[in-house]
Design an enzyme around this catalytic site. Structure first.
Site, short mmCIF file in Angstrom:
data_model
loop_
_atom_site.label_atom_id
_atom_site.label_comp_id
_atom_site.label_asym_id
_atom_site.label_seq_id
_atom_site.Cartn_x
_atom_site.Cartn_y
_atom_site.Cartn_z
N ARG A 17 -22.29 24.97 -33.35
CA ARG A 17 -22.71 23.66 -34.27
C ARG A 17 -22.44 22.63 -33.22
O ARG A 17 -21.81 22.67 -32.48
CB ARG A 17 -21.54 23.59 -35.60
CG ARG A 17 -21.80 24.59 -36.28
CD ARG A 17 -23.27 24.87 -37.10
NE ARG A 17 -23.57 23.77 -37.96
CZ ARG A 17 -23.34 23.63 -39.27
NH1 ARG A 17 -22.78 24.58 -39.78
NH2 ARG A 17 -23.58 22.54 -40.28
N ASP A 84 5.73 17.89 -30.27
CA ASP A 84 7.25 18.36 -29.89
C ASP A 84 7.46 19.74 -29.10
O ASP A 84 8.11 19.71 -28.27
CB ASP A 84 8.11 18.30 -31.14
CG ASP A 84 8.28 17.26 -31.78
OD1 ASP A 84 8.30 16.15 -31.29
OD2 ASP A 84 8.88 17.02 -33.14
N GLU A 95 -3.34 18.53 -20.95
CA GLU A 95 -4.21 18.38 -22.45
C GLU A 95 -5.77 18.10 -21.90
O GLU A 95 -6.00 17.36 -21.05
CB GLU A 95 -3.84 16.97 -23.01
CG GLU A 95 -4.43 16.75 -24.34
CD GLU A 95 -3.93 15.34 -24.74
OE1 GLU A 95 -2.91 14.64 -24.51
OE2 GLU A 95 -4.57 14.88 -25.90
O1 CA2 Z 1 -13.35 16.92 -27.59
C1 CA2 Z 1 -12.58 17.75 -27.94
O2 CA2 Z 1 -12.26 18.40 -27.20
C2 CA2 Z 1 -11.67 17.55 -29.24
O3 CA2 Z 1 -10.64 18.12 -29.09
C3 CA2 Z 1 -12.67 18.56 -30.35
C4 CA2 Z 1 -11.96 18.45 -31.71
C5 CA2 Z 1 -11.92 16.82 -32.09
O4 CA2 Z 1 -11.27 16.74 -33.36
C6 CA2 Z 1 -11.02 16.01 -31.17
O5 CA2 Z 1 -10.89 14.57 -31.49
C7 CA2 Z 1 -11.71 16.27 -29.88
C8 CA2 Z 1 -12.98 19.16 -32.63
C9 CA2 Z 1 -12.95 20.45 -32.31
C10 CA2 Z 1 -14.59 20.97 -33.20
O6 CA2 Z 1 -15.17 21.77 -32.55
C11 CA2 Z 1 -16.39 22.15 -33.02
C12 CA2 Z 1 -17.24 22.61 -32.44
C13 CA2 Z 1 -18.51 23.11 -32.71
C14 CA2 Z 1 -18.87 22.84 -33.79
C15 CA2 Z 1 -17.96 22.00 -34.76
C16 CA2 Z 1 -16.57 21.68 -34.31
#
Ligand code: CA2
Length: 137
Positions: A17, A84, A95
């Site tokens: 997605r 933490d 990170e």
């Molecule tokens: O950009 C990143 O790696 C994030 O850590 C991804 C998180 C988001 O909440 C952060 O703000 C930034 C979201 C991961 C969700 O991954 C998905 C992958 C495919 C489809 C839907 C969600």
């Protein structure tokens, strides 16, 4: 060198997605490539959608690995507990975020992880994980 990648919630959906934000490759495929490209490194992978499981894994890996590459996903912006844990362990934490979180909604600009991290990489897509591995070599 023994490194572990720890991914947080919803990153198991990578490649399925929202390709415009996160690309169209599954993490499992990318991870296999990464292991192949860094064959001299013991590279492990853990993903969970559950905050406590991520904390348990950071605690466990934080005294068993030379480094942790952490994408805590949405918990980055909310979890004092994960922040933490990062500060509590011996292993340095890098990170990583796939997207450019600085160019997204304001709530994504804050991280509970960064203060305890050795460094932060974001906005380079999945390549960010490779850059993180290189930072340990
Ligand atoms: O950009 C990143 O790696 C994030 O850590 C991804 C998180 C988001 O909440 C952060 O703000 C930034 C979201 C991961 C969700 O991954 C998905 C992958 C495919 C489809 C839907 C969600």
């Amino acid at each position: 060198m023994k490194l572990i990648i720890i991914n947080g919630p919803n990153l198991n959906l990578l490649g399925k997605r929202q390709p415009e934000l996160y690309g169209n490759q599954s993490f499992e495929d990318y991870f296999r490539q990464l292991q192949h490209n860094f064959s001299g490194v013991q590279l492990d992978y853990f993903q969970s959608n559950i905050e406590g499981e991520l904390i348990d894994k950071i605690q466990e890996a934080g005294f068993a690995y030379d480094g942790i590459i952490l994408n805590a996903a949405a918990y980055t912006h909310t979890s004092v507990g994960i922040g933490d844990a990062v500060k509590a362990v011996e292993a340095p934490v890098v990170e990583v975020h796939i997207s450019n979180i600085a160019d997204r909604e304001p709530f994504r600009h804050d991280s509970h992880i960064s203060a305890g991290a050795r460094g932060v990489i974001f906005g380079f897509g999945l390549m960010g994980y490779e850059l993180a591995v290189r930072s340990f070599l």
